[in-house]
Write a protein that holds these residues in place. Structure first.
Motif, PDB file in Angstrom:
ATOM      1  N   ASP A   1       2.173   5.412   7.607  1.00 12.93           N
ATOM      2  CA  ASP A   1       0.975   6.243   7.440  1.00 12.93           C
ATOM      3  C   ASP A   1      -0.228   5.378   7.809  1.00 12.93           C
ATOM      4  O   ASP A   1      -0.615   4.473   7.057  1.00 12.93           O
ATOM      5  CB  ASP A   1       0.875   6.723   5.992  1.00 12.93           C
ATOM      6  N   SER A   2      -0.816   5.637   8.967  1.00 14.65           N
ATOM      7  CA  SER A   2      -1.907   4.796   9.484  1.00 14.65           C
ATOM      8  C   SER A   2      -3.148   4.832   8.587  1.00 14.65           C
ATOM      9  O   SER A   2      -3.951   3.904   8.587  1.00 14.65           O
ATOM     10  CB  SER A   2      -2.288   5.238  10.896  1.00 14.65           C
ATOM     11  N   SER A   3      -3.291   5.905   7.793  1.00 14.18           N
ATOM     12  CA  SER A   3      -4.461   5.991   6.917  1.00 14.18           C
ATOM     13  C   SER A   3      -4.355   5.055   5.714  1.00 14.18           C
ATOM     14  O   SER A   3      -5.358   4.733   5.077  1.00 14.18           O
ATOM     15  CB  SER A   3      -4.645   7.437   6.421  1.00 14.18           C
ATOM     16  N   LEU A   4      -3.121   4.594   5.425  1.00 12.94           N
ATOM     17  CA  LEU A   4      -2.907   3.682   4.294  1.00 12.94           C
ATOM     18  C   LEU A   4      -2.655   2.244   4.739  1.00 12.94           C
ATOM     19  O   LEU A   4      -2.916   1.300   3.995  1.00 12.94           O
ATOM     20  CB  LEU A   4      -1.710   4.157   3.450  1.00 12.94           C
ATOM     21  N   CYS A   5      -2.129   2.091   5.950  1.00  7.77           N
ATOM     22  CA  CYS A   5      -1.754   0.766   6.447  1.00  7.77           C
ATOM     23  C   CYS A   5      -2.975  -0.142   6.636  1.00  7.77           C
ATOM     24  O   CYS A   5      -3.983   0.267   7.214  1.00  7.77           O
ATOM     25  CB  CYS A   5      -1.017   0.913   7.773  1.00  7.77           C
ATOM     26  N   VAL A   6      -2.883  -1.388   6.126  1.00  9.29           N
ATOM     27  CA  VAL A   6      -3.963  -2.362   6.282  1.00  9.29           C
ATOM     28  C   VAL A   6      -3.552  -3.481   7.241  1.00  9.29           C
ATOM     29  O   VAL A   6      -4.235  -4.498   7.359  1.00  9.29           O
ATOM     30  CB  VAL A   6      -4.360  -2.973   4.907  1.00  9.29           C
TER      31      VAL A   6
ATOM     32  N   VAL B   1       3.381  -7.435   6.311  1.00  4.65           N
ATOM     33  CA  VAL B   1       4.415  -7.895   5.379  1.00  4.65           C
ATOM     34  C   VAL B   1       5.747  -7.235   5.720  1.00  4.65           C
ATOM     35  O   VAL B   1       6.808  -7.846   5.580  1.00  4.65           O
ATOM     36  CB  VAL B   1       4.001  -7.574   3.916  1.00  4.65           C
ATOM     37  N   CYS B   2       5.692  -6.001   6.180  1.00  2.23           N
ATOM     38  CA  CYS B   2       6.922  -5.283   6.552  1.00  2.23           C
ATOM     39  C   CYS B   2       7.645  -6.004   7.689  1.00  2.23           C
ATOM     40  O   CYS B   2       8.875  -6.170   7.648  1.00  2.23           O
ATOM     41  CB  CYS B   2       6.606  -3.842   6.939  1.00  2.23           C
ATOM     42  N   GLU B   3       6.903  -6.436   8.710  1.00  2.00           N
ATOM     43  CA  GLU B   3       7.502  -7.157   9.841  1.00  2.00           C
ATOM     44  C   GLU B   3       8.131  -8.468   9.386  1.00  2.00           C
ATOM     45  O   GLU B   3       9.226  -8.843   9.829  1.00  2.00           O
ATOM     46  CB  GLU B   3       6.444  -7.449  10.911  1.00  2.00           C
ATOM     47  N   LYS B   4       7.424  -9.159   8.491  1.00  2.00           N
ATOM     48  CA  LYS B   4       7.906 -10.462   8.021  1.00  2.00           C
ATOM     49  C   LYS B   4       9.140 -10.314   7.110  1.00  2.00           C
ATOM     50  O   LYS B   4       9.911 -11.254   6.949  1.00  2.00           O
ATOM     51  CB  LYS B   4       6.793 -11.193   7.266  1.00  2.00           C
ATOM     52  N   THR B   5       9.292  -9.122   6.532  1.00  2.00           N
ATOM     53  CA  THR B   5      10.404  -8.874   5.608  1.00  2.00           C
ATOM     54  C   THR B   5      11.635  -8.316   6.310  1.00  2.00           C
ATOM     55  O   THR B   5      12.761  -8.612   5.901  1.00  2.00           O
ATOM     56  CB  THR B   5       9.963  -7.893   4.496  1.00  2.00           C
ATOM     57  N   CYS B   6      11.445  -7.539   7.343  1.00  4.46           N
ATOM     58  CA  CYS B   6      12.556  -6.850   8.015  1.00  4.46           C
ATOM     59  C   CYS B   6      13.697  -7.814   8.350  1.00  4.46           C
ATOM     60  O   CYS B   6      13.509  -8.779   9.096  1.00  4.46           O
ATOM     61  CB  CYS B   6      12.068  -6.192   9.301  1.00  4.46           C
ATOM     62  N   PRO B   7      14.912  -7.590   7.821  1.00  3.08           N
ATOM     63  CA  PRO B   7      16.019  -8.506   8.090  1.00  3.08           C
ATOM     64  C   PRO B   7      16.487  -8.479   9.538  1.00  3.08           C
ATOM     65  O   PRO B   7      17.037  -9.460  10.032  1.00  3.08           O
ATOM     66  CB  PRO B   7      17.123  -8.015   7.140  1.00  3.08           C
TER      67      PRO B   7
ATOM     68  N   LYS C   1       0.811  -1.213   0.000  1.00  2.00           N
ATOM     69  CA  LYS C   1       0.000   0.000   0.000  1.00  2.00           C
ATOM     70  C   LYS C   1       0.852   1.275   0.000  1.00  2.00           C
ATOM     71  O   LYS C   1       0.315   2.379   0.116  1.00  2.00           O
ATOM     72  CB  LYS C   1      -0.939   0.018   1.216  1.00  2.00           C
ATOM     73  N   SER C   2       2.175   1.115  -0.100  1.00  2.00           N
ATOM     74  CA  SER C   2       3.105   2.272  -0.041  1.00  2.00           C
ATOM     75  C   SER C   2       2.831   3.138   1.174  1.00  2.00           C
ATOM     76  O   SER C   2       2.824   4.378   1.115  1.00  2.00           O
ATOM     77  CB  SER C   2       2.989   3.116  -1.324  1.00  2.00           C
ATOM     78  N   ALA C   3       2.593   2.445   2.304  1.00  2.00           N
ATOM     79  CA  ALA C   3       2.244   3.147   3.539  1.00  2.00           C
ATOM     80  C   ALA C   3       3.458   3.513   4.392  1.00  2.00           C
ATOM     81  O   ALA C   3       3.314   4.178   5.415  1.00  2.00           O
ATOM     82  CB  ALA C   3       1.289   2.279   4.373  1.00  2.00           C
ATOM     83  N   ILE C   4       4.656   3.069   3.976  1.00  3.23           N
ATOM     84  CA  ILE C   4       5.861   3.302   4.776  1.00  3.23           C
ATOM     85  C   ILE C   4       6.829   4.196   4.031  1.00  3.23           C
ATOM     86  O   ILE C   4       7.189   3.933   2.878  1.00  3.23           O
ATOM     87  CB  ILE C   4       6.555   1.968   5.129  1.00  3.23           C
ATOM     88  N   SER C   5       7.227   5.267   4.684  1.00  7.58           N
ATOM     89  CA  SER C   5       8.225   6.186   4.137  1.00  7.58           C
ATOM     90  C   SER C   5       9.457   6.178   5.021  1.00  7.58           C
ATOM     91  O   SER C   5       9.370   5.968   6.241  1.00  7.58           O
ATOM     92  CB  SER C   5       7.669   7.617   4.057  1.00  7.58           C
ATOM     93  N   MET C   6      10.618   6.380   4.417  1.00 12.17           N
ATOM     94  CA  MET C   6      11.854   6.462   5.183  1.00 12.17           C
ATOM     95  C   MET C   6      12.131   7.939   5.464  1.00 12.17           C
ATOM     96  O   MET C   6      12.406   8.729   4.559  1.00 12.17           O
ATOM     97  CB  MET C   6      13.012   5.830   4.406  1.00 12.17           C
ATOM     98  N   ILE C   7      12.050   8.309   6.746  1.00  7.85           N
ATOM     99  CA  ILE C   7      12.119   9.706   7.169  1.00  7.85           C
ATOM    100  C   ILE C   7      13.363   9.919   8.048  1.00  7.85           C
ATOM    101  O   ILE C   7      13.612   9.125   8.964  1.00  7.85           O
ATOM    102  CB  ILE C   7      10.858  10.114   7.957  1.00  7.85           C
ATOM    103  N   PRO C   8      14.139  10.986   7.809  1.00  6.38           N
ATOM    104  CA  PRO C   8      15.308  11.229   8.658  1.00  6.38           C
ATOM    105  C   PRO C   8      14.931  11.658  10.073  1.00  6.38           C
ATOM    106  O   PRO C   8      13.988  12.431  10.259  1.00  6.38           O
ATOM    107  CB  PRO C   8      16.055  12.357   7.922  1.00  6.38           C
ATOM    108  N   ASN C   9      15.646  11.120  11.057  1.00  2.92           N
ATOM    109  CA  ASN C   9      15.429  11.545  12.438  1.00  2.92           C
ATOM    110  C   ASN C   9      16.315  12.751  12.737  1.00  2.92           C
ATOM    111  O   ASN C   9      16.928  13.331  11.835  1.00  2.92           O
ATOM    112  CB  ASN C   9      15.689  10.381  13.413  1.00  2.92           C
TER     113      ASN C   9
END
Length: 391
Positions: free
Chosen positions: A39-44, A48-54, A21-29
């Motif tokens: 983005d909670s409005s796009l996240c379903v 999949v992100c958790e399962k993919t994270c190395p 859903k392209s709900a995750i952006s990489m933002i500088p801290n």
């Protein structure tokens, strides 16, 4: 909402590129490092992100029974001198491009930040040549890489160990036409610190930067220099022992948090080949040392060995003792220790000038200066002895 890693996050960007859903952006801290933001409005909540994270799914199952180490030097002297070490990235990349393949690597963009790009031409390799001592943005390169692989093209993807781990986790299957190459990584420096240093140098020169290189060899491979070329025709060049940015980098205060406990060193490398400067080569393979740069090539598996075997006409290469070679390159196995002053370093980071940061966190003590001077003297004595023995 998915539970993504915080301080352990390496910033590889796999989560953002895999999200349907392209709900995750990489933002500088505040330190300038990229972290995933959902983005909670796009996240379903498919997770999949958790399962993919190395980092959340670290697996140390790589078979290193075929692991070998080589000292290597590119036959093309010009490419070797333009490279950080012995020019072996270019040799490997040219082999892949020669058969219609694609090469991914880290390149400077218009503001001298670093991103991953790709090329399928020999002339395009120049953009990726040489070290960049800060973290690059992978952006959409994993998606682009997968498309090329699915189209049947050979791909050479180069990056830090965590970026290679992120790519492999994103792809979710082995591709025979993928050659993954990582580097022995010191750790990645804050992009915000680099931008701060660029502004400092532009102010000092009263001109904008048009070109930079981290590993100029004017004073030799071991005493490499950071250089800037400015629009007004002037140039700044200083060795790693005197340049303020390089000294801040080598003191480790500005590294990403995950670099102090890297999940992808040693037997956790996910690459087919690891490249590095062959520090200590004068002790193991004297004929490969002339202070112009020598590559350490570590073959992790049979696929990596096949690629290295195929380029032997383009380089001078010799197998060396792996266990001895990595003794001079401890970052293959070990992470840098987190400095006690790191929190203080970043506390007033934005408001502190480069000169002040250098004095407080980068300048060597008298003891360290004496120790480094003694080491250089010993190195020169050994170098003279080696040259005499070679005659």
């Amino acid at each position: 909402m998915p539970s993504l890693p915080s301080l352990k996050c390496s910033g590889c960007g796999a989560c953002g590129q895999i999200c349907p859903k392209s709900a995750i952006s990489m933002i500088p801290n505040d330190e300038g490092f990229l972290y995933p933001e959902v983005d909670s409005s796009l996240c379903v909540e498919c997770r999949v992100c958790e399962k993919t994270c190395p980092v959340l799914n670290v697996k140390n199952s790589t078979d290193f029974s075929e692991r070998k180490a080589y000292a290597a030097i590119c036959n093309d002297e010009k490419i070797r001198l333009e490279s950080s070490s012995g020019g072996m990235f270019t040799v490997l990349a040219e082999k892949v491009i020669a058969v219609g393949g694609v090469v991914f690597g880290a390149e400077f963009d218009s503001d001298f930040s670093v991103r991953h790009g790709w090329t399928d031409s020999i002339c395009g390799l120049e953009r990726f040549r040489g070290s960049k001592y800060l973290q690059s943005r992978t952006e959409s390169s994993f998606l682009e890489c997968r498309k090329f692989l699915d189209d049947g093209r050979k791909v050479l993807y180069t990056g830090t160990p965590c970026q290679i781990a992120g790519l492999k986790a994103f792809l979710k299957k082995d591709y025979e036409n993928l050659f993954a190459v990582d580097v022995i990584c010191h750790g990645v420096q804050s992009p915000a610190l680099w931008q701060k240093y660029i502004k400092f140098r532009e102010k000092k020169s009263a001109s904008r930067i048009v070109k930079t290189a981290f590993r100029r060899k004017n004073d030799g491979w071991k005493l490499y220099s950071l250089s800037f070329t400015f629009a007004n025709g002037s140039e700044y060049r200083q060795t790693l022992t005197k340049d303020k940015y390089m000294q801040l980098f080598l003191k480790d205060n500005g590294l990403r948090e995950s670099c102090y406990e890297c999940s992808f060193r040693g037997n956790s490398h996910k690459s087919d080949i690891t490249l590095a400067d062959f520090w200590g080569v004068e002790n193991l393979e004297k004929e490969f040392f002339d202070d112009k740069g020598t590559s350490l090539v570590i073959v992790q598996n049979e696929k990596g060995k096949r690629l290295v075997d195929s380029i032997k006409n383009s380089c001078c290469i010799k197998e060396t003792d792996f266990s001895q070679a990595v003794k001079f390159n401890p970052a293959y196995f070990e992470s840098k220790k987190r400095p006690k002053k790191r929190n203080i370093f970043f506390k007033n980071f934005e408001r502190t000038e480069i000169n002040e940061l250098y004095i407080k966190f980068g300048k060597d003590s008298f003891f360290m200066k004496t120790k480094r001077f003694a080491a250089r003297c010993l190195w020169h004595i050994r170098n003279i002895k080696n040259k005499k023995e070679a005659r």
